[in-house]
Design an enzyme around this catalytic site. Structure first.
Site, short mmCIF file in Angstrom:
data_model
loop_
_atom_site.label_atom_id
_atom_site.label_comp_id
_atom_site.label_asym_id
_atom_site.label_seq_id
_atom_site.Cartn_x
_atom_site.Cartn_y
_atom_site.Cartn_z
N LYS A 1 0.88 -1.18 0.00
CA LYS A 1 0.00 0.00 0.00
C LYS A 1 0.92 1.22 0.00
CE LYS A 1 -1.89 3.13 1.99
NZ LYS A 1 -1.67 4.55 1.62
N GLU B 1 9.45 2.47 10.98
CA GLU B 1 10.51 3.46 10.77
C GLU B 1 9.82 4.80 10.79
OE1 GLU B 1 13.01 5.73 10.45
OE2 GLU B 1 12.65 5.66 8.29
N GLY C 1 2.49 5.24 13.35
CA GLY C 1 3.18 4.02 13.79
C GLY C 1 2.59 3.45 15.06
N CYS D 1 13.70 11.22 6.48
CA CYS D 1 13.68 10.86 7.90
C CYS D 1 15.03 11.17 8.52
CB CYS D 1 13.41 9.38 8.06
SG CYS D 1 11.90 8.89 7.30
N GLY E 1 6.66 5.91 8.19
CA GLY E 1 5.79 7.08 8.19
C GLY E 1 5.91 7.82 9.51
N SER E 2 4.81 8.45 9.92
CA SER E 2 4.89 9.29 11.11
C SER E 2 4.80 8.45 12.38
CB SER E 2 3.75 10.30 11.11
OG SER E 2 2.54 9.64 11.40
N GLU F 1 9.43 16.90 14.67
CA GLU F 1 9.83 16.66 13.28
C GLU F 1 9.02 17.57 12.37
OE1 GLU F 1 9.04 12.83 11.37
OE2 GLU F 1 11.07 12.86 10.57
C1 UN1 Z 1 14.14 8.04 4.66
O1 UN1 Z 1 14.15 9.25 4.61
O2 UN1 Z 1 13.18 7.42 5.17
O3 UN1 Z 1 20.01 7.86 4.33
C2 UN1 Z 1 15.17 7.21 4.02
C3 UN1 Z 1 19.28 8.47 3.57
C4 UN1 Z 1 18.60 7.73 2.45
C5 UN1 Z 1 17.35 7.07 2.93
C6 UN1 Z 1 16.43 7.93 3.71
N1 UN1 Z 1 19.49 6.74 1.91
O4 UN1 Z 1 19.07 9.67 3.68
#
Ligand code: UN1
Length: 479
Positions: free
Chosen positions: A158, A233, A216, A267, A211-212, A368
């Site tokens: 999804k 994550e 999560g 992230c 996601g957020s 964030e």
């Molecule tokens: C993400 O933002 O969820 O290390 C992944 C990094 C990338 C992956 C980021 N290779 O910034």
């Protein structure tokens, strides 16, 4: 099939890219049934053969790299070179996990009894529900699907509702590479409808979600009744530390790339910069100067450095943090506004933003933002810098710029994050090391690297007794 549809937009121009079915619980149930049935045969396909399909998938992605990068800039907004990097991560992951087809190592170990053999093997789990974000629209599906597939699971994907076309291309190319029908199913649509149905479906024992943090937690709760394996994550509030002895020009390069690359929508983005008091002033002025030179625009144009953010809601959220920062008494050094000049008003563009004199406890230093905003914080020594870096609820990535090996090792040990960089920014994780974070970034699992295999398999311990008589372990064996 779902009769309702939704549209995917180009965040640089506001134009409609395509429309997609808005799937609901019935569509999810149909996809899960097929995945569940396919699993019975897929789990028996020899792992090296499953791996060969991933080698071919990597080649197919290479052939389509230009097309996919171009589509990524149009559907998601990241600039050309970064879009190519996203596709490259998927290629690398597919080759890496393809190789696992001939490894998937378990252990053998001696028995305490004579004429008895013991081993552990990795077993597939079943149907994996993968819920992927829009910020790495090709790379993250690969991080999740490549290990899931090579380990012998089937998948219902999804993807984020902002990047459905890229996800659809990803799945189409898997078929082109020879993946049997039914191994991967895609359901489009929204979290509350399609995502939630996947998380709750009793025949989906594994859920992987990026996601957020808020979502999560919801995923974990909704998966709890079925005791599902859940991988999360959930982002970060990543800090770059710049010590007084650092190479300041190098640090500025690292900050620019990690704070404003992908418009800060990683992230791993550096949304805090903790700076030694002696280099604070020179670093601040160089950083602001370099930031003001960044060109904002449509990422298909060669000289553009920073693309748009994903949608109107994101733009408004990012701007609200500028107002919060100003309200908290932080000093707005540059940016802080929605960009509307030269036709940028058609898309969702935010000027790269830097706050100075930020207190580590301010909201702009704690929450964030997921946009091109970073906060400069002063620290007098390494202890204070590490304390400030660790004073957030997330623990994904961190970095230190220093020429002092002792400080570098202190940082490696004491920064409470899943990833730490020395003399580099906070972004740029490679596919063959574990990826994930501590504290509120997740629930202890990792993706990528060997660690991913632990999530997509169950260990099975096997005992083979070839003595021809009943031998009893764990009792006194004296004859
Ligand atoms: C993400 O933002 O969820 O290390 C992944 C990094 C990338 C992956 C980021 N290779 O910034």
């Amino acid at each position: 099939m779902a009769s309702a549809t939704f549209e995917s937009l180009n965040p640089s121009t506001g134009e409609v890219i395509d429309s997609f079915p808005r799937s609901g619980a019935d569509d999810v149930a149909r996809a899960v049934d097929i995945a569940r049935e396919t699993w019975e045969s897929w789990r028996l396909v020899p792992a090296p053969e499953r791996g060969n399909i991933l080698f071919r998938f990597a080649q197919v992605l290479e052939q389509h790299k230009a097309e996919l990068s171009d589509l990524m800039t149009r559907e998601m907004g990241k600039v050309k070179a970064e879009a190519g990097g996203d596709v490259q991560e998927a290629i690398d992951m597919s080759y890496y996990m393809g190789g696992e087809g001939r490894r998937l190592f378990g252990q053998t170990t001696p028995s305490e009894l004579r004429d008895k053999f013991m081993m552990s093997v990795r077993m597939p789990v079943g149907v994996v529900g993968a819920i992927t974000p829009w910020n790495f629209p090709i790379a993250i599906p690969a991080w999740k699907l490549c290990p899931a597939i090579v380990c012998g699971n089937t998948v219902v994907l999804k993807p984020a509702e902002d990047t459905p076309k890229l996800a659809q291309r990803f799945v189409d190319l898997l078929q082109e590479a020879g993946l049997p029908e039914g191994v991967v199913q895609i359901v489009h649509g929204f979290g509350e409808e399609a995502g939630d149905a996947l998380v709750k479906h009793p025949d989906v024992p594994v859920i992987t979600f990026t996601g957020s943090r808020e979502t999560g937690v919801l995923v974990t709760k909704n998966a709890a009744d079925e005791l599902k394996h859940v991988h999360l994550e959930l982002g970060g509030k990543n800090a770059i530390i710049v010590m007084d002895d650092a190479d300041v020009d190098l640090a500025v390069d690292g900050i620019l790339w990690s704070a404003f690359g992908t418009s800060g929508q990683r992230c791993t983005a550096a949304s805090r910069v903790i700076v030694g008091s002696k280099v604070y002033e020179p670093l601040q002025s160089r950083l602001v100067e370099r930031t003001e030179q960044l060109k904002l625009g449509y990422g298909l144009e060669e000289d553009v450095d920073v693309g748009p953010v994903i949608n109107r809601a994101a733009l408004e959220k990012i701007h609200s943090y500028t107002e919060i920062g100003e309200g908290e008494g932080a000093k707005l050094l540059t940016g802080g506004e929605i960009a509307t000049d030269n036709g940028l008003d058609k898309g969702f563009f935010y000027r790269p933003t830097i706050f100075g004199d930020v207190d580590p406890q301010m909201r702009i230093a704690q929450e964030e933002i997921f946009g091109p905003t970073t906060a400069l914080i002063r620290a007098t020594d390494i202890d204070e810098a590490i304390r400030a870096a660790n004073s957030v609820e997330f623990g994904l990535s961190s970095s230190i710029f220093t020429r002092d090996v002792n400080k570098a090792f202190r940082a490696m040990r004491d920064l409470n994050t899943g990833i730490t960089y020395i003399n580099a920014g906070t972004t740029g994780a490679e596919v063959h090391l574990p990826f994930g974070g501590t504290k509120g970034t997740g629930n202890g699992h990792r993706e990528a690297g060997q660690a991913a295999l632990d999530f997509y398999t169950e260990w099975k311990s096997i005992y083979v007794d070839y003595s021809g008589k009943l031998q009893r372990a764990q009792i006194d064996n004296a004859e």
